[in-house]
Design a protein around this motif. Structure first.
Motif, mmCIF file in Angstrom:
data_model
loop_
_atom_site.group_PDB
_atom_site.id
_atom_site.type_symbol
_atom_site.label_atom_id
_atom_site.label_comp_id
_atom_site.label_asym_id
_atom_site.label_seq_id
_atom_site.Cartn_x
_atom_site.Cartn_y
_atom_site.Cartn_z
ATOM 1 N N ASP A 68 -4.790 -4.361 6.183
ATOM 2 C CA ASP A 68 -4.390 -4.316 4.781
ATOM 3 C C ASP A 68 -3.755 -2.978 4.408
ATOM 4 O OD1 ASP A 68 -6.676 -2.622 4.470
ATOM 5 O OD2 ASP A 68 -7.933 -4.353 4.053
ATOM 6 N N LEU A 69 -3.137 -2.993 3.222
ATOM 7 C CA LEU A 69 -2.509 -1.814 2.628
ATOM 8 C C LEU A 69 -3.254 -1.520 1.341
ATOM 9 C CD1 LEU A 69 -0.029 0.133 2.935
ATOM 10 C CD2 LEU A 69 1.172 -1.408 1.353
ATOM 11 N N LEU A 70 -3.703 -0.268 1.195
ATOM 12 C CA LEU A 70 -4.574 0.105 0.093
ATOM 13 C C LEU A 70 -3.946 1.205 -0.753
ATOM 14 C CD1 LEU A 70 -7.897 0.271 2.139
ATOM 15 C CD2 LEU A 70 -7.045 -1.667 0.788
ATOM 16 N N ARG A 71 -4.172 1.124 -2.055
ATOM 17 C CA ARG A 71 -3.757 2.176 -2.978
ATOM 18 C C ARG A 71 -4.998 2.974 -3.374
ATOM 19 N NH1 ARG A 71 0.100 3.739 -7.133
ATOM 20 N NH2 ARG A 71 -0.825 5.664 -7.927
ATOM 21 N N ILE A 72 -4.913 4.303 -3.253
ATOM 22 C CA ILE A 72 -6.014 5.176 -3.632
ATOM 23 C C ILE A 72 -5.483 6.136 -4.691
ATOM 24 C CG2 ILE A 72 -7.712 6.861 -2.849
ATOM 25 C CD1 ILE A 72 -6.049 4.653 -0.277
ATOM 26 N N ASP A 73 -6.059 6.112 -5.889
ATOM 27 C CA ASP A 73 -5.553 6.977 -6.945
ATOM 28 C C ASP A 73 -6.106 8.397 -6.788
ATOM 29 O OD1 ASP A 73 -8.134 7.094 -8.039
ATOM 30 O OD2 ASP A 73 -7.685 5.716 -9.684
ATOM 31 N N GLY A 74 -5.713 9.288 -7.700
ATOM 32 C CA GLY A 74 -6.080 10.684 -7.575
ATOM 33 C C GLY A 74 -7.559 10.961 -7.671
ATOM 34 N N LYS A 75 -8.339 9.979 -8.125
ATOM 35 C CA LYS A 75 -9.799 10.125 -8.194
ATOM 36 C C LYS A 75 -10.517 9.421 -7.047
ATOM 37 C CE LYS A 75 -9.935 10.773 -13.203
ATOM 38 N NZ LYS A 75 -10.513 10.317 -14.496
ATOM 39 N N GLY A 76 -9.733 8.911 -6.094
ATOM 40 C CA GLY A 76 -10.327 8.277 -4.933
ATOM 41 C C GLY A 76 -10.684 6.815 -5.112
ATOM 42 N N ARG A 77 -10.230 6.200 -6.199
ATOM 43 C CA ARG A 77 -10.529 4.779 -6.424
ATOM 44 C C ARG A 77 -9.557 3.918 -5.621
ATOM 45 N NH1 ARG A 77 -10.831 5.736 -12.880
ATOM 46 N NH2 ARG A 77 -8.733 6.471 -12.327
ATOM 47 N N THR A 137 1.362 2.385 9.856
ATOM 48 C CA THR A 137 2.152 3.383 9.152
ATOM 49 C C THR A 137 2.716 2.808 7.866
ATOM 50 O OG1 THR A 137 4.178 4.741 9.302
ATOM 51 C CG2 THR A 137 4.121 2.739 10.619
ATOM 52 N N VAL A 138 2.841 3.656 6.847
ATOM 53 C CA VAL A 138 3.443 3.251 5.584
ATOM 54 C C VAL A 138 4.284 4.405 5.059
ATOM 55 C CG1 VAL A 138 1.373 3.972 4.298
ATOM 56 C CG2 VAL A 138 3.016 2.389 3.249
ATOM 57 N N ALA A 161 10.086 0.643 -2.818
ATOM 58 C CA ALA A 161 9.111 -0.259 -2.190
ATOM 59 C C ALA A 161 8.397 0.462 -1.057
ATOM 60 C CB ALA A 161 9.811 -1.509 -1.659
ATOM 61 N N TYR A 162 7.275 -0.110 -0.635
ATOM 62 C CA TYR A 162 6.548 0.426 0.513
ATOM 63 C C TYR A 162 6.964 -0.332 1.768
ATOM 64 C CZ TYR A 162 3.700 2.676 -3.027
ATOM 65 O OH TYR A 162 3.298 3.431 -4.090
ATOM 66 N N TYR A 163 7.128 0.410 2.853
ATOM 67 C CA TYR A 163 7.496 -0.185 4.128
ATOM 68 C C TYR A 163 6.367 0.097 5.120
ATOM 69 C CZ TYR A 163 12.056 -1.060 2.165
ATOM 70 O OH TYR A 163 13.073 -1.533 1.369
ATOM 71 N N VAL A 164 5.931 -0.945 5.813
ATOM 72 C CA VAL A 164 4.762 -0.875 6.673
ATOM 73 C C VAL A 164 5.159 -1.258 8.090
ATOM 74 C CG1 VAL A 164 2.462 -1.820 7.123
ATOM 75 C CG2 VAL A 164 3.206 -1.407 4.764
ATOM 76 N N GLY A 165 4.775 -0.400 9.057
ATOM 77 C CA GLY A 165 5.028 -0.686 10.466
ATOM 78 C C GLY A 165 3.819 -1.329 11.113
ATOM 79 N N GLN A 166 4.079 -2.267 12.002
ATOM 80 C CA GLN A 166 3.052 -3.100 12.624
ATOM 81 C C GLN A 166 2.944 -2.785 14.113
ATOM 82 O OE1 GLN A 166 4.219 -7.214 12.655
ATOM 83 N NE2 GLN A 166 2.223 -7.956 13.331
ATOM 84 N N ARG A 168 8.220 -5.123 4.105
ATOM 85 C CA ARG A 168 8.494 -4.520 2.803
ATOM 86 C C ARG A 168 7.463 -5.044 1.797
ATOM 87 N NH1 ARG A 168 11.772 -5.782 -1.815
ATOM 88 N NH2 ARG A 168 12.697 -3.903 -2.758
ATOM 89 N N VAL A 169 6.831 -4.110 1.090
ATOM 90 C CA VAL A 169 5.772 -4.475 0.157
ATOM 91 C C VAL A 169 6.122 -3.965 -1.241
ATOM 92 C CG1 VAL A 169 3.337 -4.219 -0.430
ATOM 93 C CG2 VAL A 169 4.026 -4.407 1.974
ATOM 94 N N VAL A 170 6.225 -4.894 -2.176
ATOM 95 C CA VAL A 170 6.371 -4.579 -3.595
ATOM 96 C C VAL A 170 5.067 -4.992 -4.265
ATOM 97 C CG1 VAL A 170 7.639 -5.067 -5.720
ATOM 98 C CG2 VAL A 170 8.865 -4.906 -3.538
ATOM 99 N N PRO A 171 4.363 -4.049 -4.898
ATOM 100 C CA PRO A 171 3.074 -4.417 -5.508
ATOM 101 C C PRO A 171 3.193 -5.629 -6.418
ATOM 102 C CG PRO A 171 3.359 -2.032 -5.539
ATOM 103 C CD PRO A 171 4.661 -2.613 -5.036
ATOM 104 N N GLY A 172 2.265 -6.563 -6.259
ATOM 105 C CA GLY A 172 2.271 -7.787 -7.044
ATOM 106 C C GLY A 172 3.006 -8.933 -6.388
ATOM 107 N N HIS A 173 3.639 -8.670 -5.232
ATOM 108 C CA HIS A 173 4.395 -9.704 -4.520
ATOM 109 C C HIS A 173 3.905 -9.780 -3.077
ATOM 110 C CE1 HIS A 173 7.437 -10.128 -7.758
ATOM 111 N NE2 HIS A 173 7.190 -8.844 -7.944
ATOM 112 N N ALA A 174 4.122 -10.927 -2.456
ATOM 113 C CA ALA A 174 3.744 -11.090 -1.055
ATOM 114 C C ALA A 174 4.638 -10.229 -0.168
ATOM 115 C CB ALA A 174 3.862 -12.554 -0.648
ATOM 116 N N PRO A 175 4.106 -9.635 0.906
ATOM 117 C CA PRO A 175 4.929 -8.854 1.835
ATOM 118 C C PRO A 175 6.018 -9.713 2.459
ATOM 119 C CG PRO A 175 2.588 -8.488 2.250
ATOM 120 C CD PRO A 175 2.679 -9.639 1.292
ATOM 121 N N THR A 176 7.173 -9.107 2.711
ATOM 122 C CA THR A 176 8.286 -9.792 3.365
ATOM 123 C C THR A 176 8.747 -8.972 4.559
ATOM 124 O OG1 THR A 176 9.895 -8.717 1.897
ATOM 125 C CG2 THR A 176 9.073 -10.891 1.239
ATOM 126 N N VAL A 177 9.324 -9.651 5.551
ATOM 127 C CA VAL A 177 9.803 -8.971 6.753
ATOM 128 C C VAL A 177 11.124 -8.275 6.438
ATOM 129 C CG1 VAL A 177 10.593 -9.251 9.126
ATOM 130 C CG2 VAL A 177 8.652 -10.594 8.286
#
Length: 374
Positions: A210-219, A247-248, A255-260, A275-284
């Motif tokens: 998975d791909l995770l978002r961590i804010d400045g407070k560690g959430r 890798t991201v 957008a975020y790009y993730v290597g597999q 390619r990952v756009v938050p709120g949308h399914a990842p696409t190749v």
């Protein structure tokens, strides 16, 4: 909270104080068809992994460390991993190198064939953040005791001391975002990082798929979950191949790009950039790669892909490859000869590439500077 420029000033001083090692050697190496020039700018590293470039010509590289004596836990793929305090961060600047952070927790097999530890580093307004790999069921972490409590987390380096910032292993244990996919179970291995505004980061959990978002407070929150794919194994039977995001990076389009990397059986040509756009399914975004370990974008917005094993992790061939993908999809192998299990790439302001090399070896790891024809 540390101001990033103040923190960088401290690092620059630390990297150039009396006692720094250097100068590093320069060894031109032909990379075959691309005629790249490869210079060795740091040597003697223990499993070098993530690279980041900072102002003033400063380069920071994480070292996953060495195998330890224990306590030990079984890894997700079976072998036993034992704890040590040999993880580190090395600073390289103006031909000198020095370990500026030492004693970070690390897990390694007894024969040092695989080591997990400090995997990546990102500079944010919250300070320097480092992922510490686990590669196992988070429930096993307790067996490591107090010395291993930070394993499976993102830590913030405060005056060279690691402090807990975000516990990705605990998040995996509580949420297990890829639950229900074939062959999955609780497994966490924090790996790649890219900084975002507000002192946070986006991180890949190579064990959690998975791909995770961590804010400045560690959430922590989940940005994307990647698919497990049925894939023919070496004997012909179809098995679930895990995604293994390593890798991201944030692309020129935001957008975020993730290597597999891909999991077993590590098929040649089976790795993709998503390619990952938050709120949308990842696409190749691009496919046909083998065992991607890192990606970046150059100053012209072209995708740079680093393969840890261009002929596949089961081939026994340690040769990696650095590949550039043009906007029209055309691909150029920029370097391969001289790349031995490379593990990270960063693009310099002058267009040079900096690569962690021999990234799965103890005591002989390197950082390379690669200059290629434009």
């Amino acid at each position: 909270m540390n101001h990033p420029r103040r923190w960088l000033t401290v690092l620059v001083v630390a990297a150039t104080v009396v006692g720094a090692v250097g100068p590093a050697s320069a060894s031109p190496v032909s990379s075959g068809r691309s005629a790249a020039r490869i210079d060795v700018i740091a040597t003697g590293l223990d499993n070098p992994r993530g690279l980041t470039l900072a102002p003033g010509g400063l380069i920071l590289v994480t070292e996953a460390g060495r195998a330890g004596t224990g306590p030990c836990i079984p890894g997700s793929a079976g072998p036993e991993f034992c704890l040590s305090a040999t993880g580190a961060v090395t600073a390289i600047q103006h031909g000198h190198q020095r370990r500026i952070v030492t004693g970070l927790p690390s897990l390694g097999t007894r024969n040092a064939s695989e080591v997990l530890g400090p995997h990546d580093i990102a500079l944010t307004s919250a300070g320097a953040l480092v992922t510490l790999g686990l590669g196992a069921d988070p429930a096993l972490r307790a067996r490591l005791g107090r010395a291993g409590a930070l394993i499976g987390q993102i830590v913030r380096l405060t005056h060279y001391v690691p402090r807990r910032f975000a516990d990705l292993a605990a998040f995996e244990a509580a949420n297990n975002p890829d639950r229900g996919q074939p062959g999955t179970g609780p497994d966490s291995n924090p790996y790649g990082l890219t900084p975002v505004s507000g002192g946070g980061v986006v991180a890949t959990d190579a064990g959690g798929n998975d791909l995770l978002r961590i804010d400045g407070k560690g959430r922590i929150s989940t940005l994307a979950v990647f698919p497990v794919r049925p894939t023919p194994g070496p004997g012909g039977a179809v098995i679930p191949m895990h995604f293994v995001p390593t890798t991201v990076v944030r692309g020129p389009d935001g957008a975020y790009y993730v290597g597999q990397l891909t999991g077993f059986p590590f098929p040649v040509g089976g790795a993709k950039v998503w390619r990952v756009v938050p709120g949308h399914a990842p696409t190749v975004y691009a496919d046909g790669f083998t065992n991607i370990i890192d990606i970046a974008f150059d100053r012209r917005g072209r995708l740079i892909v680093l393969e840890i094993a261009k002929n596949g992790l089961l081939s026994g061939d340690p040769a990696g490859a650095l590949i550039r993908v043009e906007r029209n999809g055309t691909r150029t192998e920029l370097a391969s000869t001289g790349l031995v299990t490379p593990t990270s790439v960063a693009v310099g302001g002058d267009g040079s590439f900096y690569v962690s090399n021999k990234g799965t070896l103890v005591g002989v790891g390197e950082v390379l500077r690669i200059r290629t024809p434009r």
